[in-house]
Design a protein around this motif. Structure first.
Motif, PDB file in Angstrom:
ATOM      1  N   ARG A   1      11.019  -6.203   0.548  1.00  0.00           N
ATOM      2  CA  ARG A   1      11.465  -6.092  -0.846  1.00  0.00           C
ATOM      3  C   ARG A   1      10.493  -6.793  -1.781  1.00  0.00           C
ATOM      4  N   GLN A   2      10.018  -7.960  -1.357  1.00  0.00           N
ATOM      5  CA  GLN A   2       9.049  -8.683  -2.188  1.00  0.00           C
ATOM      6  C   GLN A   2       7.727  -7.915  -2.258  1.00  0.00           C
ATOM      7  N   GLU A   3       7.296  -7.315  -1.169  1.00  0.00           N
ATOM      8  CA  GLU A   3       6.057  -6.539  -1.174  1.00  0.00           C
ATOM      9  C   GLU A   3       6.183  -5.322  -2.090  1.00  0.00           C
ATOM     10  N   LEU A   4       7.360  -4.709  -2.118  1.00  0.00           N
ATOM     11  CA  LEU A   4       7.573  -3.570  -3.009  1.00  0.00           C
ATOM     12  C   LEU A   4       7.420  -4.001  -4.470  1.00  0.00           C
ATOM     13  N   LEU A   5       7.981  -5.161  -4.824  1.00  0.00           N
ATOM     14  CA  LEU A   5       7.827  -5.664  -6.184  1.00  0.00           C
ATOM     15  C   LEU A   5       6.368  -6.009  -6.481  1.00  0.00           C
ATOM     16  N   ALA A   6       5.651  -6.505  -5.470  1.00  0.00           N
ATOM     17  CA  ALA A   6       4.233  -6.821  -5.665  1.00  0.00           C
ATOM     18  C   ALA A   6       3.427  -5.559  -5.951  1.00  0.00           C
ATOM     19  N   PHE A   7       3.750  -4.462  -5.279  1.00  0.00           N
ATOM     20  CA  PHE A   7       3.066  -3.197  -5.559  1.00  0.00           C
ATOM     21  C   PHE A   7       3.372  -2.720  -6.978  1.00  0.00           C
ATOM     22  N   ARG A   8       4.597  -2.952  -7.453  1.00  0.00           N
ATOM     23  CA  ARG A   8       4.915  -2.563  -8.826  1.00  0.00           C
ATOM     24  C   ARG A   8       4.163  -3.440  -9.817  1.00  0.00           C
ATOM     25  N   VAL A   9       4.052  -4.742  -9.527  1.00  0.00           N
ATOM     26  CA  VAL A   9       3.259  -5.616 -10.390  1.00  0.00           C
ATOM     27  C   VAL A   9       1.811  -5.136 -10.435  1.00  0.00           C
ATOM     28  N   ALA A  10       1.276  -4.747  -9.286  1.00  0.00           N
ATOM     29  CA  ALA A  10      -0.094  -4.231  -9.248  1.00  0.00           C
ATOM     30  C   ALA A  10      -0.224  -2.964 -10.088  1.00  0.00           C
ATOM     31  N   LEU A  11       0.802  -2.126 -10.074  1.00  0.00           N
ATOM     32  CA  LEU A  11       0.761  -0.910 -10.891  1.00  0.00           C
ATOM     33  C   LEU A  11       0.799  -1.253 -12.375  1.00  0.00           C
ATOM     34  N   TYR A  12       1.695  -2.162 -12.765  1.00  0.00           N
ATOM     35  CA  TYR A  12       1.737  -2.579 -14.174  1.00  0.00           C
ATOM     36  C   TYR A  12       0.404  -3.183 -14.602  1.00  0.00           C
ATOM     37  N   ARG A  13      -0.163  -3.992 -13.741  1.00  0.00           N
ATOM     38  CA  ARG A  13      -1.437  -4.628 -14.068  1.00  0.00           C
ATOM     39  C   ARG A  13      -2.547  -3.581 -14.194  1.00  0.00           C
TER      40      ARG A  13
END
Length: 462
Positions: A435-447
């Motif tokens: 779940r945390q890795e999924l949020l990290a991928f979304r942060v990478a997308l926003y960035r």
């Protein structure tokens, strides 16, 4: 005024007009072509555009507070801001060359004629101005102005990276806090199973090896809890430094849960991404600055015309100092004749530097496209992985419950129960991390998609 004087004045005016006309023909090189063509579209697209303050999409008040605090106090970001201020100072210094320089002087001396001594006072003004015939001074000023804009883009990119780092660190901290709760629950479960095996061992229905194996699992659960506690403290220290304070000097928000994944943002067109991302804007401004540097280097090979003027006065009485001015107007034309090829070599160097900037800009654009596509692919695959993990957790729970019942009834051995218990606990820990890795991928997308969101110390008058 005589005819010859009129002719000389007219000739000088004609020469000056011709030089100014030549100066208007700038030696700016043609803009270089874009080295890469952007793709037509990204592989996935959402419906809503990402907000400028993209971290607010997670609907986490604690995260919003942390990011705002970091943007206002992080020392690395302040370093980037000071670099921006330095670049703007260099720009202002270079632009000063577009205007005349004026200096004032004053003095006093005593003149001794043998019989008498006289006090003499003097004052004067001197001005100098280089006519920018070939655009050399203007090109240098343009180059520094563009580098100042690149500095602003770098500052915004640093703020963007800081927000992403704070978000990821906060999500990792929430993950480890959840892991701590799970580790405590698993330790309780393993101790309950140990009590069960000891009771069966007491009546001769379990072997001593079963008790030892379960005790080992209890000890491993305690070690897991210790590791989680250590990771929590390290992450808290990391967050404190990101917030600009020493570790332990800040009170972080209490326990929380990982937020739900927001809807997929609109990715837009790749061509728009090139014009929006601050790191790409910085690369573009550096490329344009290299163009201006090349123009200035080429202009160094042409003549320079400098005009100077001075006004001086000297009097025995300071009250009469400005009654009689002596003025001088001069013009100096400097033409480089022999320099051993130094200016030509310098022009070649700046031409090569411009080509370097072209390729750097193209590479930065390619990496930007890759980062968006990587984040999209990783997020989609991670969602599929999480669906698989949830299914595995359900199956592991069912298998463990059935095997435990069968073990109590003597139908299966302890090793099968132990294996099912370990698999169940490992899958639950993995699901939380996923779940945390999924949020990290979304942060990478926003960035990867985000532009230059507003920050508190930013001055748009670049």
């Amino acid at each position: 005024m005589s005819f010859s004087a009129d002719f000389r004045f007219a000739a000088r005016a004609a020469l000056l007009s011709a030089l100014l006309a030549l100066g208007a023909c700038a030696v700016q090189p043609d803009p270089p072509p874009t080295p890469v063509a952007p793709p037509e579209a990204f592989s996935r697209d959402g419906e809503r555009p990402a907000p400028q303050r993209w971290w607010t999409a997670f609907d986490d008040d604690s995260l919003n507070t942390l990011v705002d605090q970091a943007l206002g106090a992080n020392l690395d970001l302040r370093v980037a801001y000071e670099r921006l201020r330095q670049a703007r100072a260099v720009r202002d210094r270079q632009e000063a060359g577009l205007f005349p320089s004026v200096e004032a002087n004053a003095g006093a001396r005593r003149r001794d004629d043998g019989d008498t001594e006289t006090d003499l006072f003097s004052a004067g003004l001197a001005a100098e101005y280089e006519l920018d015939l070939w655009g050399r001074v203007g090109s240098r000023a343009d180059a520094e102005a563009l580098r100042a804009r690149a500095g602003l883009a770098d500052y915004r990119a640093a703020a963007l990276s800081l927000a992403a780092e704070v978000s990821n660190t906060w999500f990792q901290l929430l993950t480890q806090r959840t892991q701590r709760q799970l580790a405590r629950a698993q330790l309780d479960t393993n101790q309950d199973v140990l009590s069960l095996i000891r009771a069966r061992f007491a009546i001769g229905e379990s072997a001593s090896a079963d008790v030892l194996r379960q005790r080992q699992l209890v000890a491993a659960s305690r070690e897991q809890l210790l590791n989680v506690e250590a990771r929590i403290q390290v992450l808290e220290h990391q967050l404190a430094v990101l917030l600009g304070v020493p570790p332990g000097a800040v009170t972080l928000p209490g326990d929380g849960t990982l937020p739900a994944l927001p809807p997929l943002p609109a990715t837009g067109l790749p061509a728009e991404l090139v014009r929006r991302r601050p790191d790409l804007l910085s690369a573009w401004y550096q490329l344009r600055a290299a163009d201006s540097d090349l123009a200035a280097a080429v202009a160094e090979r042409f003549p320079r015309l400098t005009l100077s003027a001075s006004l001086t006065s000297e009097s025995e009485d300071s009250a009469d100092l400005f009654d009689d001015w002596l003025s001088t107007l001069a013009g100096n034309l400097v033409l480089p004749l022999v320099d051993g090829g130094q200016r030509r070599a310098e022009a070649r160097r700046f031409r090569s530097l411009r080509e370097q900037r072209v390729y750097e800009y193209g590479q930065a654009a390619l990496v930007a496209f890759q980062e968006v596509e990587d984040a999209l692919v990783q997020e989609r695959q991670q969602q599929r992985r999480m669906d698989s993990l949830r299914e595995q957790v359900e199956l592991a729970d069912t298998a463990y419950r059935q095997l435990r019942i069968q073990y109590v009834n003597g139908a299966v051995g302890y090793l099968e129960v132990l294996s099912a218990l370990q698999d169940r606990q490992e899958l639950r820990r993995t699901l939380i991390t996923a779940r945390q890795e999924l949020l990290a991928f979304r942060v990478a997308l926003y960035r990867a998609l985000a532009g230059g969101f507003p920050v508190t110390e930013e001055d748009e008058n670049a």
